[in-house]
Every structure is written in structure tokens, then in C-alpha cells.
Write an enzyme that holds these catalytic residues in place. Structure first.
Site, PDB file in Angstrom:
ATOM      1  N   SER A  45       9.369   5.060  12.873  1.00 37.87           N
ATOM      2  CA  SER A  45       8.792   3.931  12.137  1.00 37.87           C
ATOM      3  C   SER A  45       9.037   4.089  10.642  1.00 37.87           C
ATOM      4  CB  SER A  45       7.290   3.833  12.414  1.00 37.87           C
ATOM      5  OG  SER A  45       6.596   4.870  11.727  1.00 37.87           O
ATOM      6  N   SER A  58       6.608   4.296   8.314  1.00 37.53           N
ATOM      7  CA  SER A  58       5.365   4.685   7.643  1.00 37.53           C
ATOM      8  C   SER A  58       5.542   5.769   6.594  1.00 37.53           C
ATOM      9  CB  SER A  58       4.335   5.146   8.679  1.00 37.53           C
ATOM     10  OG  SER A  58       4.710   6.386   9.244  1.00 37.53           O
ATOM     11  N   LYS A  88       2.775  12.637   8.768  1.00 38.60           N
ATOM     12  CA  LYS A  88       2.177  12.094   7.548  1.00 38.60           C
ATOM     13  C   LYS A  88       2.179  13.190   6.483  1.00 38.60           C
ATOM     14  CE  LYS A  88       0.999   8.305   9.760  1.00 38.60           C
ATOM     15  NZ  LYS A  88       1.710   7.013   9.545  1.00 38.60           N
ATOM     16  N   SER A 101       1.106   1.992   6.989  1.00 45.31           N
ATOM     17  CA  SER A 101       0.882   3.299   7.608  1.00 45.31           C
ATOM     18  C   SER A 101      -0.475   3.343   8.294  1.00 45.31           C
ATOM     19  CB  SER A 101       0.969   4.408   6.550  1.00 45.31           C
ATOM     20  OG  SER A 101       0.638   5.668   7.105  1.00 45.31           O
TER      21      SER A 101
END
Length: 272
Positions: free
Chosen positions: A75, A77, A132, A228
Site C-alpha cells: 500500500s 501508507s 509503520k 495510513s
């Protein structure tokens, strides 16, 4: 249904190693004796395959469980640090060694630092891996206001870069504001959209104000701040959910890129 690759490696190692071991201890000596008596017997095909595959499978298990594991970014994010289609490497021993499948830590080698890019098992569905950036450590007071991270009431500095131009799967982020953010000296790029709310739709963790990260947990956010699903939405990452620290990009393949799908310039890049 999610395929449990670590469980498969453990099972395959046990099966192939077990077949090889039983044959070596029980049946191979009998075949040798039969050969000496003038009635030679061939090694069974199953044993031949087990003997051939066991070292390979076991080596992959050890490498993937304790040293380095590959992941693919699915993705946007973590844009612009990581792009959809990046294939990354994750250091499995940065935060301690864990047994495969049961994930029990047996050797503590370190802890995440603020600014680390980490892979972890999603707290709401541990079968899914997320990636993350660590924003808050245990005991930190964390808030996010006006597109700025505040840690222990101190805003993390941002240096404006300009308007971002996306390519391939990241083309949707063209026009976003790019800035260089510093977290304890870890400088990295982030993307924001000034018109978007600080909390993505449905994210309520910071809705009532700052939060304090509990012991043994971490507060994480994506570098693409307005695109996100992170700690602002579902809370903290338990220490036992950590998989490792992302440190390098070994391949990039995005079928939505114009022309050739491989971005050669990203190969071999480090992750800040």
C-alpha cells in the site's frame, strides 16, 4: 485464508528431517547389511527427496526466523519512504530472537528507537503484517495536531520540501505536501494534505487529546500521514508483536508504472 509460511517451514523441516533421521538410524544399516549379503537394496525415493530437501528447508527456516525476512509493500501508507511494490528486507534480530510460530522471545538484543521503521503483527489481526514508523516509546506522551507530531509536548521539526509528484501506484499522492521530519535525529520524508483532517475517518485514539504509551507498547504512524491506518486509529503495538526493523529495498516492481515496472534507482536503497 492466510498461508502460515513459518508453520509450513517448521512442519516441512520436521517431516523431511525426521524421515532422513529414521532412515539413517534404522533402515540404512539394514540396506547395507543386505548389500553385504549379496542382495542390494536401493534407497527409497521418499528418503532421497527428504535428504535433499531438508538442508535447504532448514536453512531457509533459520535465515527467515532469526536473521533476515523479505516483505513486499502492498500500500501507499509509508510513502514517500516506501512505495507500493517495494520488496524490503527486515532485520529479525534487532529487537531480540523469537522462536518461529509461537513467537516467544528467548534472547533480548535491543529495543526500537524513535524513528525506526518496523514490521509488526497487526494487533487487531495478528495474522496480518503491518509496517509503520515508531513515533512513541513506552512512557511517551504523544499527540498529533496541525499535521505535526508532538512527543512529550515537543513538536517534531519539519522542513518543507515542496509539492510531491507520485508515479505508478503512488500517482494518487501527486500534489501532496512533502516535508522532512526529524524524530530524535532520524530525518525522513512525510506526506500530508493540508485540507485533510488530522485524524483519518474513524480514527478515535487521539480524539480526546494526547495519549501516554503504556509499558511494553509503541505508538506507530505511517509516513503518508493522511493515508495510513495506524496507532491514531487502533492504538498501540505490543512489544511481542514486533517482527523486526526494515533496513533495505532489494527490488521494486509496480505494474502501474509507465513503461518498465522495475524502478532500478530503488534497488539497494537503505530505509531511513
Amino acid at each position: 485464508m492466510t498461508f502460515d509460511f513459518p508453520a509450513f517451514l517448521v512442519l516441512a523441516s520436521v517431516l523431511t528431517g525426521g524421515i532422513w533421521l529414521v532412515d539413517a538410524l534404522v533402515f540404512a544399516p539394514r540396506r547395507r547389511q543386505a548389500g553385504e549379503a549379496g542382495t542390494p537394496s536401493k534407497e527409497p525415493v521418499l528418503v532421497e527427496y527428504a535428504r535433499s530437501f531438508f538442508p535447504v528447508i532448514f536453512a531457509v527456516l533459520i535465515l527467515r526466523s532469526f536473521l533476515v525476512e523479505p516483505f513486499r509493500i502492498p500500500s501507499n501508507s509509508m510513502m514517500p519512504t516506501l512505495l507500493t511494490g517495494d520488496f524490503i528486507l527486515v532485520n529479525k534480530f534487532s529487537y531480540g530472537l523469537r522462536l518461529p510460530v509461537i513467537n516467544a522471545k528467548f534472547l533480548d538484543l535491543g529495543e526500537p528507537h524513535r524513528g525506526d521503521v518496523v514490521v509488526f503483527r497487526y494487533p487487531l489481526d495478528p495474522k496480518v503484517d503491518y509496517i509503520k514508523r515508531v513515533i512513541g516509546l513506552p512512557g511517551d506522551k504523544v499527540y498529533y495536531r496541525n499535521k505535526t507530531v508532538l512527543v512529550n509536548d515537543q513538536p517534531m521539526a519539519q522542513l518543507p520540501v515542496g509539492e510531491y509528484t507520485g508515479v505508478g501506484s503512488g500517482r494518487e499522492m501527486t500534489g501532496a505536501r512533502e516535508a522532512l521530519e526529524s524524530l530524535d535525529g532520524v530525518d525522513h520524508s512525510i506526506l500530508t494534505r493540508p485540507a485533510a483532517p488530522d485524524l483519518p475517518f474513524g480514527c478515535q485514539v487521539l480524539a480526546l487529546g494526547p495519549v501516554v504509551v503504556p509499558p511494553g507498547h509503541y505508538f506507530v504512524m505511517g509516513d503518508n500521514r493522511d493515508n495510513s491506518n495506524d496507532s491514531r486509529c487502533w492504538g498501540f503495538v505490543p512489544e511481542e508483536n514486533l517482527v523486526g526493523k526494515a533496513f533495505g529495498i532489494w527490488m521494486h516492481w509496480d505494474g502501474r508504472r509507465d513503461g518498465f515496472p522495475i524502478a532500478w534507482s530503488r534497488l539497494g536503497s537503505g530505509i531511513d
